[in-house]
Design an enzyme around this catalytic site. Structure first.
Site: not given
Length: 376
Positions: A93, A267
């Site tokens: 990320d 996720d």
């Protein structure tokens, strides 16, 4: 130059897709669940265990890794794959969500964000270019753009401003990422729970011709129906030939319903966090091993599971480990939970291929509703 990062849709069932993301370090079967490896580790698991469960890709966190041990150090040690002994695909990320949620004294400007580390108080600057640089030093296969995450609920003008800023940052991230045929940068759709803002964000990102797209800013406490309405407004505005990733979601039921609306990747910390707190996910629903009713129950969590943690230990023993605060309890329950999640994703892929996702989802929900059987 031929692109070695590709996505193929192999089957559809309504809006649901069964596909494959191919890249040099491996193939990701979609719909896919990515276990969260915040600091280069999936908590309470060996990564070879994670792989054996059917995991094709894990997530690493840019914010935490830039603070400890540092992206430059990881690069000197061969990159995150070598550092963590995971030679398969990794998505990182951007660090934006953690900056907004964890860092102190943050200041957002057009140039980027300045923040004080929650670890040692040191001041850092994170620009779109620096976020991509860090993810490159980590050698991530899929890298996310830096975006601004607004805490909801928020006034529409604040959400719109953050969405527009995130679009400008996406352009800068794309430029910084450059031409990397073996890797991908994903844009992140923002816009809160406003369908019009989400559609605008999705359309603008689609015009950038990125290799994949994420839906961010959800799973922050909004009702499930609101999340689904956002997906219904967003997914049709994204290119059908590119993978779609719903960030931070979620429960098994969230995943089922999101796949039905066209999402390919997920996720969430939920299965690992739950395992560390005594909660097991099974095909009969959730089991809280803290409850006293399990103290003399000789049954395993699930005698039909392929996972040794689920079928090889009694609930009485797991209850004892949890109540005693033993690390093995967290390890076994996390193992069970990730096995359940990867089994869920395999089940979903099979159902989409067979054109019966809706029926299979109903069967799962009926089993969850019946719940776990009481001890004899």
């Amino acid at each position: 130059m031929s692109d070695t990062f590709t996505f193929r849709v192999l089957a559809t069932d309504g809006q649901a897709r069964r596909g494959e993301i191919s890249m040099p370090r491996g193939t990701v079967r979609t719909p896919a669940f990515m276990p969260v490896g915040t600091a280069g580790t999936v908590k309470a698991m060996y990564l070879d265990q994670v792989r054996a469960l059917g995991t094709d890709i894990i997530l690493g966190n840019t914010y935490h890794l830039m603070l400890r041990p540092g992206a430059e150090r990881v690069a000197r040690l061969g990159g995150l794959h070598e550092f963590a002994r995971w030679p398969h695909p990794i998505l990182t990320d951007s660090g934006g969500f953690q900056v907004m949620s964890l860092a102190a004294l943050r200041k957002i400007r057009e140039e980027g964000v300045t923040f004080r580390s929650h670890v040692d108080g040191q001041v850092y600057e994170m620009s779109p270019e620096r976020s991509i640089e860090i993810q490159g030093l980590l050698d991530a296969d899929i890298q996310m753009q830096l975006d601004e995450c607004v805490r909801l609920p928020a006034p529409r003008e604040d959400v719109e401003r953050a969405m527009e800023l995130s679009l400008r940052w996406a352009e800068r991230c794309k430029t910084a990422f450059g031409d990397q045929p073996d890797k991908a940068m994903f844009g992140i759709v923002q816009g809160g729970v406003d369908a019009d803002l989400r559609a605008r964000s999705a359309a603008a990102l689609s015009a950038m011709e990125l290799k994949g797209y994420a839906v961010g800013g959800l799973a922050v406490g909004e009702p499930q129906q609101v999340m689904l309405e956002v997906l219904e407004a967003t997914c049709p505005a994204l290119p059908a030939e590119k993978p779609r990733y719903l960030m931070g979601v979620g429960t098994p039921n969230d995943i089922l319903k999101s796949v039905a609306r066209g999402i390919d990747m997920f996720d969430c910390v939920m299965p690992t966090r739950a395992g560390r707190h005594g909660l097991a996910y099974t095909r009969r629903g959730k089991i809280n091993l803290k409850n006293a009713r399990h103290a003399e129950d000789p049954r395993p969590l699930d005698e039909e599971s392929d996972c040794p943690a689920a079928r090889g230990y009694s609930r009485a023993y797991l209850h004892h480990l949890v109540k005693s605060g033993e690390a093995l309890g967290a390890m076994l329950l996390t193992w069970n939970n990730l096995a359940y999640y990867q089994g869920l994703m395999a089940d979903i892929r099979t159902a989409v291929e067979a054109g019966r996702l809706g029926e299979r989802a109903d069967e799962m929900r009926e089993e969850w509703a019946r719940g776990d059987l009481p001890a004899l």
